[in-house]
Design an enzyme around this catalytic site. Structure first.
Site, PDB file in Angstrom:
ATOM      1  N   ASP A   1       0.827  -1.210   0.000  1.00 58.64           N
ATOM      2  CA  ASP A   1       0.000   0.000   0.000  1.00 58.64           C
ATOM      3  C   ASP A   1       0.865   1.266   0.000  1.00 58.64           C
ATOM      4  O   ASP A   1       2.096   1.197   0.020  1.00 58.64           O
ATOM      5  CB  ASP A   1      -0.934  -0.056   1.225  1.00 58.64           C
TER       6      ASP A   1
ATOM      7  N   ASP B   1     -10.245   3.104  -3.958  1.00 59.23           N
ATOM      8  CA  ASP B   1     -10.902   1.975  -3.278  1.00 59.23           C
ATOM      9  C   ASP B   1     -12.335   1.761  -3.755  1.00 59.23           C
ATOM     10  O   ASP B   1     -13.111   2.702  -3.866  1.00 59.23           O
ATOM     11  CB  ASP B   1     -10.933   2.227  -1.763  1.00 59.23           C
TER      12      ASP B   1
HETATM   13  C1  GAL Z   1      -6.220   1.057   1.159  1.00 64.85           C
HETATM   14  C2  GAL Z   1      -6.293   0.009   0.074  1.00 64.85           C
HETATM   15  C3  GAL Z   1      -7.371  -0.976   0.434  1.00 64.85           C
HETATM   16  C4  GAL Z   1      -7.048  -1.624   1.772  1.00 64.85           C
HETATM   17  C5  GAL Z   1      -6.831  -0.549   2.829  1.00 64.85           C
HETATM   18  C6  GAL Z   1      -6.325  -1.139   4.134  1.00 64.85           C
HETATM   19  O1  GAL Z   1      -5.248   1.983   0.864  1.00 64.85           O
HETATM   20  O2  GAL Z   1      -6.550   0.616  -1.158  1.00 64.85           O
HETATM   21  O3  GAL Z   1      -7.501  -1.948  -0.590  1.00 64.85           O
HETATM   22  O4  GAL Z   1      -5.885  -2.412   1.629  1.00 64.85           O
HETATM   23  O5  GAL Z   1      -5.919   0.432   2.407  1.00 64.85           O
HETATM   24  O6  GAL Z   1      -6.123  -0.173   5.118  1.00 64.85           O
END
Ligand code: GAL
Length: 396
Positions: free
Chosen positions: A126, A183
């Site tokens: 991430d 997301d």
């Molecule tokens: C976001 C990501 C999500 C999930 C989340 C967890 O940045 O795009 O898919 O992994 O963080 O905190």
């Protein structure tokens, strides 16, 4: 390590968020096998954010939360492997993960080694809380290099949401897939906006590094971490069809321990999965609708010629055996069709070839034949789609 098809699996985030546990993960692995998902090709069980302790140990290593994972991660990996599946985990290029657990910045090599020792096969990486002093590409190259030297084959799943021009540098980092969207949440609005945002990125898609349109919300039905509102069966079908056609990795996001028959029908449609897993992984392309007035002044990064292309796109992909996958999507709020506007010629099959198409609907099995070189599809319901595998046959 080379990945030549979009990865298929399940990820904990969409339904469970931080509410994860060893028991839930192991049962999900069981169900992956028992339900027939594994037989369809789904193989990764991925634990997303919130699995770690807030502090590293005295040697700087990440520690699994002993309440959530009482036997540690090696145990989880061994169990998943014993089912013939692969194990995925999550970290972040920043100081912290998005949910505030320790990130891998400046610990890339220690963490890659830890993951390899635990038996991890897949790392989602991430982009929250990253330093402004190191460029995005360098941050991802750091982990890409550390994983490639970890002594274990670990699929590298970059998750920087397409920001900082990810597409331009991500392949160089060793990433096997890269998040090309923000997301997803479990709503029609989210599916529609993610889908429509992807058009300009197709030229970056394919073997080596697949465009990842985010985990599926199919079967969530409004429940769980990103379960806002939920979608209808037709909307989930469109979602799955489009993600499959655009060669996105298909990571299931619902609770597979409680799948309805409708959910199974979507996730286990083997003909649709074949379109996603086609060996050639050719770039999907837009088929011009005869109604379109081409906007010659379109700027290179402008995704659409017109609203029509945006709301009623026809998307095709050449398949390895000479067939063509063709999807027609109705993003509008009313019934719509392509009655006399989709010419076979526009996908590269001229009348002079003496050939035509036999289109098999991959959801209903219905066969459709063009009339005088025109694919006639009327009355597609709002928020629904038709997905075909087209075979080239002699024109009688
Ligand atoms: C976001 C990501 C999500 C999930 C989340 C967890 O940045 O795009 O898919 O992994 O963080 O905190």
């Amino acid at each position: 390590m080379n990945i030549n098809r979009p990865p298929l699996g399940w990820n904990s985030w969409n339904t469970f968020g931080g509410n994860i546990s060893e028991d839930m993960i192991l049962r999900s692995a069981d169900v992956m096998v028992e339900s027939g998902l594994k037989e369809c090709g789904y193989e990764y069980i991925v634990i997303d954010d919130c699995w770690a302790m807030k502090e590293r140990d005295k040697d700087g290593r990440l520690v699994a939360d002993p309440v959530k994972f009482p036997h540690g991660m090696k145990y989880v990996a061994d169990y998943i492997h014993s089912k013939g599946l692969k194990f995925g985990m999550y970290s972040c290029a920043g100081y912290w993960t998005c949910a505030g657990y320790p990130g891998s910045f400046e610990y890339e090599w220690i963490d890659a080694k830890t993951f390899a020792e635990w038996g991890v096969d897949f790392l989602k990486y991430d982009y929250c809380y990253h330093t402004p002093n190191v460029s995005a590409e360098t941050l991802y190259r750091r982990m890409g290099l550390a994983l490639a030297n970890s002594g274990r084959d670990i699929l590298f799943s970059a998750c920087s949401w397409g920001s900082d021009y990810t597409r331009q540098w991500v392949k160089s980092t060793g990433a096997h897939m890269w998040r090309s969207t923000g997301d997803i949440v479990d709503s029609w609005a989210s599916i529609k906006s993610l889908a429509q945002s992807q058009i300009v990125f197709q030229e970056y898609n394919g073997q080596g590094s697949f465009n990842d349109m985010d985990m599926l919300v199919v079967g969530m039905n409004g429940k769980g971490n990103v379960g806002v509102g939920g979608c209808t069966f037709e909307e989930y079908k469109l979602h799955f069809s489009l993600w499959a056609l655009l060669s996105s990795p298909l990571m299931i996001g619902c609770d597979i321990r409680n799948m309805s028959d409708e959910t199974k029908k979507i996730l286990m449609n083997k003909e649709v999965l074949k379109i996603n897993q086609d060996p050639a992984c050719r770039e999907p392309f837009f088929v011009l609708d005869r109604r379109l007035k081409i906007n010659e002044n379109r700027k290179p990064d402008e995704p659409f010629y017109s609203n029509l292309e945006k709301e009623l796109p026809i998307i095709a992909k050449f398949l390895d055996n000479g067939d063509i996958a063709i999807g027609l999507f109705n993003f509008t709020e009313s019934k719509a069709g392509w009655g006399s506007h989709f010419l076979v010629d526009t996908i590269g099959l001229p009348i002079t070839s003496g050939k035509t198409l036999e289109l098999t609907d991959l959801w209903s099995g219905e066969k459709i034949y063009p009339l005088n070189g025109v694919v006639k599809i009327y009355e597609c319901d709002p928020h629904s789609c038709r997905l075909f595998r087209a075979k080239i046959i002699d024109l009688k």
